[in-house]
Design an enzyme around this catalytic site. Structure first.
Site, mmCIF file in Angstrom:
data_model
loop_
_atom_site.group_PDB
_atom_site.id
_atom_site.type_symbol
_atom_site.label_atom_id
_atom_site.label_comp_id
_atom_site.label_asym_id
_atom_site.label_seq_id
_atom_site.Cartn_x
_atom_site.Cartn_y
_atom_site.Cartn_z
ATOM 1 N N HIS A 16 18.044 47.517 -19.316
ATOM 2 C CA HIS A 16 17.196 47.779 -18.081
ATOM 3 C C HIS A 16 18.093 47.714 -16.593
ATOM 4 O O HIS A 16 18.799 46.912 -16.398
ATOM 5 C CB HIS A 16 16.012 46.813 -18.040
ATOM 6 C CG HIS A 16 15.413 46.862 -19.187
ATOM 7 N ND1 HIS A 16 14.295 47.941 -19.259
ATOM 8 C CD2 HIS A 16 15.159 46.186 -20.432
ATOM 9 C CE1 HIS A 16 13.436 47.690 -20.208
ATOM 10 N NE2 HIS A 16 14.026 46.626 -20.941
ATOM 11 N N HIS B 268 10.179 43.218 -22.771
ATOM 12 C CA HIS B 268 10.475 41.771 -23.048
ATOM 13 C C HIS B 268 10.076 40.881 -21.530
ATOM 14 O O HIS B 268 9.702 39.911 -21.843
ATOM 15 C CB HIS B 268 11.968 41.621 -23.241
ATOM 16 C CG HIS B 268 12.418 41.992 -24.604
ATOM 17 N ND1 HIS B 268 12.520 43.247 -25.124
ATOM 18 C CD2 HIS B 268 12.870 40.994 -25.449
ATOM 19 C CE1 HIS B 268 12.777 43.179 -26.196
ATOM 20 N NE2 HIS B 268 12.938 41.888 -26.688
#
Ligand SMILES: CC(C)=CCC/C(C)=C/CC/C(C)=C/CC/C(C)=C/COP(=O)(O)O
Length: 293
Positions: free
Chosen positions: A254, A212
């Protein structure tokens, strides 16, 4: 009671940094890939001796081994011991780079855990999870790919088609590079992440780098360079990219370094796309084929 860590032939390790570290810390080395613990010096090679005591025996000391200081009257000369196998040596002098990397990793894990405030519904900012998931969809590969294909099919100018064709190329390059790096690095997603993502590829079980973040950096740089936008809209595009990246850490998907590297990679990918810019002059086949559809 936890059993002591053992070396390859079943003996307890003489000195292990992992015995004092916690799981998840970089010194733990639990991932299989990271061998952070000190290795036993003599443990498996001194027959019948306690490995720790064996390390102290004068006959095994480096001075005697090299024979640099033969002591007068110190008894009969001893046979030089066989050189130690690689896995039995203790690294007492880790490099500065190694220490710096481990410290960075420790800070990364600690900070990412602290910032993962939307990781589950019961987290401190759990009520923000739906908003974070909306941001997740806004940076997902599928809407960007389908949107680009749709606009390409509706575009009636050569200039528009050229830009969109390059955006498609950029998105595909991004998917390929991220999948390649994820497959090579194989860093697991943070333990607090819930794997409830919308349509993923098999490599998306890995977290480095954030796909992303790469897409957000790539697309925003692309848009800023190829669309004429008013300043407030340009600011919004940059803000969107940063928020998408930050939301990955807040969602617990993440670690901070995954996102930081993702931004760097996405930014660099745009330079690659710009360098190999496709046009009707250098890739006429692509444009002619598309026109025939
Ligand atoms: C439509 C065309 C031309 C090709 C399709 C190519 C293809 C294989 C698309 C898959 C898109 C997809 C499922 C992307 C995954 C996006 C994702 C979940 C990334 C993970 O992001 P991260 O930030 O968690 O690393």
């Amino acid at each position: 009671m936890p059993s002591p860590r053992r070396n390859a032939d079943g003996r307890p390790l003489a000195a292990s940094a992992s015995s004092t570290s916690s799981p998840g810390s970089p010194a733990h080395g639990g991932g299989g890939g990271g061998r952070f613990e000190f290795q036993s010096l003599l443990g498996s090679r001194a027959p019948g001796a306690d490995p720790t005591c064996a390390r102290l025996r004068a006959s095994e000391s480096p001075v005697h081994r090299r024979g640099s200081f033969p002591l007068a009257g110190a008894g009969p000369p001893q046979a030089a011991p066989a050189p130690l196998p690689e896995e039995d040596r203790m690294d007492l002098n880790p490099s500065f780079l190694g220490i710096a990397l481990r410290s960075l990793l420790a800070i990364d894990l600690w900070l990412s855990k602290k910032l993962g405030v939307c990781a589950v519904e019961s987290s401190s900012w759990g009520s923000m999870r739906p908003l974070m998931k909306l941001l997740e969809i806004s940076g997902h590969g599928i809407p960007w790919l389908l949107g680009t294909l749709y606009c390409l099919s509706r575009s009636d100018s050569w200039a528009g088609r050229e830009v969109l064709m390059n955006l498609l190329f950029a998105l595909l390059l991004d998917l390929l590079l991220v999948a390649l790096i994820k497959g090579l690095v194989r860093r697991r997603r943070p333990a607090h992440n819930q794997m409830d993502m919308f349509v993923t590829l098999s490599v998306d079980k890995y977290s480095f780098p954030s796909g992303h973040a790469t897409r957000a950096a790539l697309v925003s740089r692309f848009v800023l360079n190829h669309l004429v936008l008013a300043i407030p809209l340009r600011v919004l595009v940059v803000l969107w990219a940063f928020i998408v990246g930050f939301s990955r850490v807040m969602l617990g998907r993440h670690n901070v370094t995954d996102v930081a590297f993702g931004f760097f990679l996405g930014y660099t990918q745009y330079s690659i796309v710009d360098y190999f810019w496709l046009s009707p002059h250098n890739a006429p086949v692509l444009f002619v084929l598309w026109n025939q559809q």
